[in-house]
Design a protein around this motif. Structure first.
Motif, PDB file in Angstrom:
ATOM      1  N   UNK A 140       0.813  -1.216   0.000  1.00 36.92           N
ATOM      2  CA  UNK A 140       0.000   0.000   0.000  1.00 36.92           C
ATOM      3  C   UNK A 140       0.849   1.270   0.000  1.00 36.92           C
ATOM      4  N   UNK A 141       0.453   2.200  -0.844  1.00 37.74           N
ATOM      5  CA  UNK A 141       1.029   3.542  -0.850  1.00 37.74           C
ATOM      6  C   UNK A 141       0.030   4.570  -0.333  1.00 37.74           C
ATOM      7  N   UNK A 142      -1.238   4.195  -0.336  1.00 38.27           N
ATOM      8  CA  UNK A 142      -2.312   5.068   0.142  1.00 38.27           C
ATOM      9  C   UNK A 142      -3.283   4.235   0.977  1.00 38.27           C
ATOM     10  N   UNK A 143      -3.697   4.783   2.108  1.00 41.38           N
ATOM     11  CA  UNK A 143      -4.744   4.169   2.930  1.00 41.38           C
ATOM     12  C   UNK A 143      -5.802   5.219   3.200  1.00 41.38           C
ATOM     13  N   UNK A 144      -7.046   4.846   2.990  1.00 46.69           N
ATOM     14  CA  UNK A 144      -8.163   5.752   3.272  1.00 46.69           C
ATOM     15  C   UNK A 144      -9.288   4.929   3.894  1.00 46.69           C
ATOM     16  N   UNK A 145      -9.641   5.263   5.124  1.00 43.28           N
ATOM     17  CA  UNK A 145     -10.675   4.509   5.832  1.00 43.28           C
ATOM     18  C   UNK A 145     -11.537   5.470   6.630  1.00 43.28           C
ATOM     19  N   UNK A 146     -12.817   5.136   6.770  1.00 44.87           N
ATOM     20  CA  UNK A 146     -13.725   6.035   7.481  1.00 44.87           C
ATOM     21  C   UNK A 146     -14.858   5.246   8.125  1.00 44.87           C
ATOM     22  N   UNK A 147     -15.581   5.925   8.998  1.00 45.55           N
ATOM     23  CA  UNK A 147     -16.763   5.355   9.635  1.00 45.55           C
ATOM     24  C   UNK A 147     -17.802   6.458   9.737  1.00 45.55           C
ATOM     25  N   UNK A 170     -11.724   1.619  21.058  1.00 46.08           N
ATOM     26  CA  UNK A 170     -11.180   1.137  19.789  1.00 46.08           C
ATOM     27  C   UNK A 170     -12.277   1.226  18.726  1.00 46.08           C
ATOM     28  N   UNK A 171     -12.062   2.081  17.750  1.00 47.88           N
ATOM     29  CA  UNK A 171     -13.072   2.326  16.728  1.00 47.88           C
ATOM     30  C   UNK A 171     -12.551   1.801  15.387  1.00 47.88           C
ATOM     31  N   UNK A 172     -13.201   0.772  14.863  1.00 48.96           N
ATOM     32  CA  UNK A 172     -12.793   0.165  13.597  1.00 48.96           C
ATOM     33  C   UNK A 172     -13.380   0.958  12.426  1.00 48.96           C
ATOM     34  N   UNK A 173     -12.515   1.364  11.505  1.00 48.46           N
ATOM     35  CA  UNK A 173     -12.941   2.083  10.307  1.00 48.46           C
ATOM     36  C   UNK A 173     -13.083   1.119   9.140  1.00 48.46           C
ATOM     37  N   UNK A 174     -13.759   1.568   8.116  1.00 41.27           N
ATOM     38  CA  UNK A 174     -13.994   0.740   6.937  1.00 41.27           C
ATOM     39  C   UNK A 174     -13.141   1.259   5.780  1.00 41.27           C
ATOM     40  N   UNK A 175     -12.346   0.370   5.210  1.00 40.77           N
ATOM     41  CA  UNK A 175     -11.477   0.749   4.104  1.00 40.77           C
ATOM     42  C   UNK A 175     -10.933  -0.493   3.422  1.00 40.77           C
ATOM     43  N   UNK A 176      -9.924  -0.317   2.587  1.00 39.51           N
ATOM     44  CA  UNK A 176      -9.349  -1.447   1.859  1.00 39.51           C
ATOM     45  C   UNK A 176      -8.482  -2.312   2.759  1.00 39.51           C
ATOM     46  N   UNK A 177      -7.996  -1.759   3.874  1.00 41.11           N
ATOM     47  CA  UNK A 177      -7.245  -2.528   4.866  1.00 41.11           C
ATOM     48  C   UNK A 177      -7.849  -2.261   6.239  1.00 41.11           C
ATOM     49  N   UNK A 178      -7.475  -3.074   7.205  1.00 37.85           N
ATOM     50  CA  UNK A 178      -8.002  -2.929   8.564  1.00 37.85           C
ATOM     51  C   UNK A 178      -7.366  -1.726   9.240  1.00 37.85           C
ATOM     52  N   UNK A 179      -8.212  -0.806   9.701  1.00 38.82           N
ATOM     53  CA  UNK A 179      -7.759   0.402  10.388  1.00 38.82           C
ATOM     54  C   UNK A 179      -8.563   0.565  11.674  1.00 38.82           C
TER      55      UNK A 179
END
Length: 252
Positions: A140-147, A170-179
């Motif tokens: 990964x070169x870019x990570x973008x996750x949100x909730x 601990x707040x899990x965000x939604x994205x292409x990888x686990x954040x």
């Protein structure tokens, strides 16, 4: 001969029972093991527009390295640059920083309805510097996750009040990888209309309150299938042992 066959069958049963008990014990150890503790190194204060924020926070990101996954932690530093804006019913704050390997950003958005306000959006982005992977030999070169589900964030308070929590959220965000955004402690007031620079009375999070965590269904399913297979093998081995015992020797 009957005694010898019976002893062989019994030993086989004991072996399978031993294996089954070890599998169960391993699963219990996996389930009850103490969770990894994430600690942010600093407790930072921000005052921007009408938003007051004191927070100790880090972001855990699972990055791919070949076929493996590497967990990387980004601590929110003292020198993060805040920006934000407020209207009568909406507000947001964005915290930007650079750790030498990536440009990082954590954003929070709030809305006020009737007699309370709540966080309704939490976003994290990481963009690599010089187009390099975010971790050594990573993908990964870019990570973008949100909730965008306020119920899963559970950060809210009454109007003209702050929200305060001194336990880990601990707040899990939604994205292409686990954040996961790991908030060690926080006090927050996004609608400080008087802009006096200090927090109003706080609504405090409930002691022991935990945000929902993903349920691990893979390990229990595997353990259940293995145990079911062991039971079948035990029954089969038992009856095979009995069938191989000569009928004339059963009463000896």
């Amino acid at each position: 001969m009957a005694a010898k066959a019976h002893a062989t069958t019994s030993r086989g049963l004991y072996v399978f029972i031993f294996i089954g008990l070890n599998i169960v014990a391993a699963y219990e150890e996996h389930s009850l093991a103490a969770p990894e503790i994430h600690t942010a190194t600093e407790y930072v204060h921000f005052n921007v527009s009408c938003i007051l924020l004191d927070v100790s926070c880090s972001i855990s990101v699972d990055l791919h390295v070949g076929s493996m996954v590497k967990s990387v932690n980004y601590d929110l530093p003292q020198n993060a640059i805040p920006s934000g804006n407020c209207t009568s019913k909406m507000s947001y704050i964005t915290l930007d920083w650079n750790n030498g390997q990536a440009n990082l950003s954590l954003s929070m958005a709030f809305k006020e309805e009737e007699k309370e306000w709540e966080m309704y959006n939490l976003n994290f982005t990481a963009n690599s510097v010089n187009n390099q992977p975010l971790t050594t030999n990573g993908t990964e070169k870019v990570v973008n996750a949100s909730l965008t589900d306020p119920k899963k964030m559970a950060i809210k308070a009454g109007s003209q009040k702050s929200f305060k929590c001194n336990q880990e959220l601990d707040i899990a965000l939604q994205g292409t990888v686990k954040v996961i955004v790991i908030i060690k402690r926080i006090q927050l007031q996004p609608f400080d209309d008087n802009q006096k620079g200090s927090f109003d009375d706080a609504d405090v999070c409930a002691v022991g309150e935990k945000l929902a965590e993903p349920v691990d269904t893979i390990v229990p399913t595997v353990v259940g299938c293995v145990l079911a297979g062991l039971i079948v093998i035990l029954i089969f081995t038992y009856f095979v042992g009995r069938c191989k015992t000569p009928a004339g020797y059963q009463h000896m």
